[in-house]
Design an enzyme around this catalytic site. Structure first.
Site, mmCIF file in Angstrom:
data_model
loop_
_atom_site.group_PDB
_atom_site.id
_atom_site.type_symbol
_atom_site.label_atom_id
_atom_site.label_comp_id
_atom_site.label_asym_id
_atom_site.label_seq_id
_atom_site.Cartn_x
_atom_site.Cartn_y
_atom_site.Cartn_z
ATOM 1 C CG HIS A 130 -1.998 -0.920 1.272
ATOM 2 N ND1 HIS A 130 -2.149 -1.873 2.253
ATOM 3 C CD2 HIS A 130 -3.061 -1.070 0.445
ATOM 4 C CE1 HIS A 130 -3.251 -2.570 2.015
ATOM 5 N NE2 HIS A 130 -3.823 -2.102 0.931
ATOM 6 C CB CYS A 140 -3.120 -1.620 8.740
ATOM 7 S SG CYS A 140 -1.627 -1.323 7.834
HETATM 8 C C1 CIR Z 1 -3.607 -7.705 3.508
HETATM 9 O O1 CIR Z 1 -2.772 -8.200 2.745
HETATM 10 O O2 CIR Z 1 -4.637 -7.187 3.090
HETATM 11 C C2 CIR Z 1 -3.345 -7.746 4.984
HETATM 12 N N1 CIR Z 1 -2.668 -8.966 5.321
HETATM 13 C C3 CIR Z 1 -2.535 -6.550 5.420
HETATM 14 C C4 CIR Z 1 -3.259 -5.242 5.212
HETATM 15 C C5 CIR Z 1 -2.453 -4.090 5.655
HETATM 16 N N2 CIR Z 1 -3.184 -2.889 5.552
HETATM 17 C C6 CIR Z 1 -2.646 -1.697 5.294
HETATM 18 O O3 CIR Z 1 -1.461 -1.589 4.973
HETATM 19 N N3 CIR Z 1 -3.465 -0.639 5.301
#
Ligand code: CIR
Length: 253
Positions: A161, A248
Site C-alpha cells: 500500500h 492499518c
Molecule cells: C492484507 O494483505 O490485506 C493484509 N494482510 C494486510 C493489510 C495491511 N493494511 C494496510 O497496509 N493498510
C-alpha cells in the site's frame, strides 16, 4: 484533531490472512496482547475507541483502515481489492453510519483500499497498487473534489500500500522509504528518510500530539525525536508478520 477510532480485534483465523512477509506464523495470543496495547495507546492520544468484536469470516479484518476513507465531512466505504477481504466493509459502514451524514461508496469495477490513501493537509495522495485500481482512484478523486479536496495519483512499484512506504507526520514532514525517497511528488516536503533495514517503521502514525512508532527501530525513533514529537512505542511483531502496520489497525476521525 481526531476524536475517535474504530478498531477490530484480530480473529482466531488471523494466521490465515494474506502475507508476503516470510516472517512466519503469528502467535494469536501475542497478537491479541499487542492489539490491546494499541487500543490503550489510542486512548492515551485522547481518542474514544470503538472496538468491534472479532470476525472469523475475515482473517484480515483487524486491518480496518482498508475498509474506509474517513474525513471530517464524509466517509467513503471502499471496495477491497482482494476477494478474501470483500465484505469486511459492511459492518464498518454500519458503524460509520452513526457518525456521518455523508457516506459515499467505491463501486466495482473500481477497487480501493484505505492503506493506499494518504492525506497531507488538504491534499490526498492515492496509490495505484495491486489493491487500488485506476477506476477506484478516479471514483475517489471525484468524491474528494465534491468536498473541496484536491488529489493526485501515485503509481506504486514495490510496496503493498502507499502508506507502507510513506506517512505524513504533520507540519510538512513525511517519513519515506524505498521507492518514495526520490519521488518528485514529495520533494516539496521535509523528508525523513528511513533506513532500508527499518523500512517497516515507515508506517508510523501521528495522532493528535503523539506519534506511534513500532518498537525496535532505534534510528527512526531518533530521527522522529529530532523533530520534538512525543513518541509512543508499540510492539507490532505479530501484525508485521501479516504485512500490517500501525495505521492499518484503526480508522481515525
Ligand atoms: C492484507 O494483505 O490485506 C493484509 N494482510 C494486510 C493489510 C495491511 N493494511 C494496510 O497496509 N493498510
Amino acid at each position: 484533531m481526531f476524536k475517535q477510532a474504530i478498531v477490530r480485534k484480530p480473529c482466531k483465523k488471523f494466521q490465515f490472512g494474506i502475507s508476503t512477509s516470510n516472517l512466519g506464523k503469528p502467535d494469536y495470543q501475542r497478537a491479541l496482547h499487542q492489539h490491546s496495547k494499541y487500543v490503550e495507546a489510542l486512548q492515551k492520544c485522547n481518542l474514544l475507541v470503538i472496538e468491534l468484536i472479532e470476525d472469523d469470516r475475515y482473517p484480515d479484518s483487524t486491518f480496518v483502515e482498508d475498509t474506509a476513507v474517513v474525513d471530517k465531512e464524509f466517509a467513503v466505504i471502499t471496495n477491497l481489492g482482494v476477494e478474501s477481504r470483500k465484505g469486511e466493509e459492511i459492518e464498518i459502514s454500519e458503524k460509520l453510519n452513526g457518525f456521518y451524514e455523508n457516506i459515499e461508496f467505491i463501486k466495482a469495477p473500481g477497487t480501493l483500499e484505505g492503506g493506499d490513501v494518504m492525506k497531507v493537509e488538504d491534499h490526498y495522495y492515492i496509490g495505484l497498487s495491486d489493491r487500488t485500481n485506476n477506476e477506484g482512484a478516479n471514483q475517489l478523486t471525484k468524491i474528494l473534489k465534491s468536498y473541496g479536496y484536491s488529489s493526485s495519483k501515485v503509481l506504486l512499484k514495490n510496496v503493498l500500500h502507499l502508506k507502507t512506504g510513506i506517512s505524513y507526520l504533520g507540519d510538512s514532514i513525511l517519513l519515506v522509504s524505498g521507492e518514495f525517497k526520490d519521488r518528485f511528488d514529495f520533494k516539496k516536503y521535509k523528508l525523513i528518510k528511513v533506513l532500508y533495514s527499518e523500512a517497516y517503521a515507515t508506517n508510523s502514525l501521528r495522532i493528535n500530539e503523539y506519534v506511534l512508532v513500532p518498537k525496535g527501530y532505534p534510528n527512526l525513533k531518533k530521527q522522529i525525536q529530532n523533530y520534538n514529537f512525543k513518541i509512543l512505542e508499540l510492539e507490532m511483531s505479530e501484525f508485521e508478520k501479516m504485512d500490517g502496520g500501525l495505521s492499518c489497525l484503526s480508522l481515525r476521525f
